[in-house]
Design a protein around this motif. Structure first.
Motif: not given
Length: 302
Positions: A273-302
């Motif tokens: 197992p190798y640790p995994i960093n998500t957005d600057g925090e170590i939160t999980t490890s390998t084996p790792a399954v990555f997936s995408l959530m399209p249009r998941a949330i709304s954010v205020f933008v310029p």
């Protein structure tokens, strides 16, 4: 041809109720808390303020107030935002961002300035954009999830170091660990291909920026409905030196030493197992399954 412009919405009532969550341990959180409240109240928000020194509890607070507020505003850095992302997905409350952290890479990706009054004005303008989220082993991320060199850098980035050196803390930490880096072996799988690699870092990006302004891919967007992976396949630390300017701009993907893959589903396997960093925090490890959530949330933008 697919429209490349972000899909925007405008949904904000008169005198909206805003849940303001500020991480007092973020680089500017304690210093700018009162200013944030004043700015938002001046712009017509009814502010419900909940400050915290333990971002892991932010999700509980958001669920507590979800029926009472129209939006959530988070003041802090990328780690603070990551701590709240599960609750934002579950409640579907619009998210406002006050960049009060060290790197503020999500804000950079979205074009939100570090100026607190300007960030408040963006939220008040009420323009929302649906953005994608990455996910690894069930954990959401905004920017990048990575293993290898970046994990070692993260472990050097203590709260005290970031508070003292700011954005330069990333460069200082990288300098300390790069020359000690050693390659490891991994298998990268997509639905159509499999690669066995010897690498010092694998990064999987959802947004564009990470690590204090480095770009995972030069053309990555946080609403492009794809994950961008690169594997840095060098044998010696000094081989990274000529790569550094390209890594900063996200153009390292064109170099012979870098493997680049895009997709919505990616798996990574390692012998141990190798640790995994998500957005600057170590939160999980390998084996790792990555997936995408399209249009998941709304954010205020310029």
């Amino acid at each position: 041809m697919k429209n490349s412009l972000p899909q925007l919405e405008r949904v904000l009532p008169i005198s909206p109720n805003a849940l303001l969550l500020v991480n007092l341990h973020s680089r500017k959180g304690r210093e700018f808390l009162a200013t944030a409240v004043y700015c938002l109240q001046t712009l017509g928000f009814n502010v419900i303020q909940e400050s915290t020194s333990t971002p892991k509890h932010l999700g509980e607070v958001i669920h507590k107030y979800q029926k009472q507020v129209d939006l959530v505003i988070i003041g802090g850095g990328d780690g603070t935002l990551n701590a709240a992302v599960d609750a934002i997905v579950e409640t579907q409350l619009p998210l406002g961002i006050l960049p009060l952290g060290t790197a503020n890479d999500l804000a950079r990706t979205l074009g939100i300035p570090n100026s607190l009054p300007e960030a408040c004005q963006i939220i008040a303008a009420g323009q929302l954009q649906r953005i994608d989220l990455g996910r690894v082993n069930g954990k959401y991320f905004f920017n990048v999830a990575s293993l290898g060199l970046s994990v070692n850098i993260t472990q050097k980035l203590t709260r005290e170091v970031k508070r003292r050196w700011g954005i330069f803390a990333y460069a200082a930490a990288a300098f300390q660990v790069v020359w000690k880096s050693r390659p490891f072996r991994a298998e990268i799988r997509t639905p159509s291909e499999s690669f066995r690699v010897k690498t010092v870092q694998i990064a999987v990006g959802n947004g564009r920026y990470y690590g204090g302004g480095m770009a995972v891919f030069h053309d990555a967007r946080i609403d492009d409905q794809r994950l961008d992976l690169y594997s840095l396949e060098i044998d010696h630390w000094w081989q990274m030196i000529p790569l550094l300017p390209a890594i900063r701009q996200g153009r390292h993907i064109h170099w012979r030493e870098v493997r680049a893959i895009q997709g919505q589903e990616i798996e990574i396997y390692t012998r141990k197992p190798y640790p995994i960093n998500t957005d600057g925090e170590i939160t999980t490890s390998t084996p790792a399954v990555f997936s995408l959530m399209p249009r998941a949330i709304s954010v205020f933008v310029p």
